[in-house]
Design a protein around this motif. Structure first.
Motif, PDB file in Angstrom:
ATOM      1  N   VAL A   1      -4.273  -9.975  11.807  1.00 25.16           N
ATOM      2  CA  VAL A   1      -3.117  -9.146  12.169  1.00 25.16           C
ATOM      3  C   VAL A   1      -2.028  -9.992  12.813  1.00 25.16           C
ATOM      4  O   VAL A   1      -0.842  -9.883  12.469  1.00 25.16           O
TER       5      VAL A   1
ATOM      6  N   SER B   1       1.961   0.164  11.098  1.00 27.47           N
ATOM      7  CA  SER B   1       0.673   0.467  11.731  1.00 27.47           C
ATOM      8  C   SER B   1       0.429   1.968  11.824  1.00 27.47           C
ATOM      9  O   SER B   1      -0.719   2.412  11.945  1.00 27.47           O
TER      10      SER B   1
ATOM     11  N   ALA C   1       1.421  -1.826  17.881  1.00 25.37           N
ATOM     12  CA  ALA C   1       1.073  -2.031  16.471  1.00 25.37           C
ATOM     13  C   ALA C   1      -0.210  -2.844  16.340  1.00 25.37           C
ATOM     14  O   ALA C   1      -1.051  -2.556  15.480  1.00 25.37           O
TER      15      ALA C   1
ATOM     16  N   PHE D   1      -3.254  -1.387  14.323  1.00 23.49           N
ATOM     17  CA  PHE D   1      -3.719  -2.123  13.142  1.00 23.49           C
ATOM     18  C   PHE D   1      -5.206  -2.450  13.259  1.00 23.49           C
ATOM     19  O   PHE D   1      -5.980  -2.261  12.308  1.00 23.49           O
TER      20      PHE D   1
END
Length: 203
Positions: A51, A107, A189, A193
């Motif tokens: 990520v 996300s 995010a 994620f």
């Protein structure tokens, strides 16, 4: 001519670079949907690293795009963007805010198609309110009040301030907004994620 370009260009730059920066964020969902992610994680790569690498690519892509636009407009049109150090700070802050905004949008989506629709709508609305599509000053008063809270407006104000050699006080507020969005958006995010991708791996 230069004054006209400095009114027009900052908003357009912020808006279009956002679309350029979507690529790495799209890859996160694409790798998940196409079942490529398990193969990537089979290598010595962790989910957080995966990520973070996409978010870092987004940041670098946005930053380099803005830098190239600044250099090209300076060479082709003779625009003077001001103190190079402050220009670099503004570009970094803009790229960070773009990363936070795009990462947060993607996300929140479950699929790449859903994210593409969401991002197009959100980015267009922000562009209209923030002065990226037409002069901010021509908006009604209540829309200007809303537009002041958009990253597009902060980016425009920061780029214009540094190009106009404005006092640091005028630069501080938009920079604070850009950096805050980048940090908070990226943080939220990252958590979302990880959660969504980990759930997908467990199925």
């Amino acid at each position: 001519m230069n004054e006209f370009l400095l009114i027009l260009l900052p908003g357009m730059m912020y808006f279009w670079v956002l679309f350029i920066g979507q690529g790495p964020m799209q890859e996160v969902l694409q790798d998940k949907d196409n079942h490529i992610l398990p193969r990537i994680l089979a290598a010595p790569v962790t989910l957080p690293q995966f990520v973070l690498s996409k978010m870092l690519r987004c940041f670098l892509l946005c930053g380099l795009s803005l830098l190239l636009l600044v250099l090209l407009t300076a060479l082709l049109f003779g625009l003077h963007w001001g103190n190079p150090v402050l220009v670099a700070v503004v570009i970094t802050a803009c790229a960070l805010s773009m990363t936070g905004l795009l990462a947060l949008i993607y996300s929140l989506a479950r699929t790449r198609e859903q994210a593409n629709v969401m991002s197009s709508i959100i980015l267009l609305v922000l562009a209209m309110l923030g002065g990226s599509m037409f002069p901010y000053e021509s908006l009604p008063g209540f829309l200007q009040a809303v537009g002041q809270l958009t990253p597009n407006r902060w980016g425009v104000l920061a780029l214009r301030a540094v190009a106009g050699s404005k006092p640091l006080v005028e630069l501080a507020k938009p920079l604070l907004g850009l950096v805050s969005l980048g940090a908070l958006g990226s943080g939220f995010a990252f958590v979302l994620f990880r959660r969504h991708l980990a759930q997908g791996q467990g199925r």
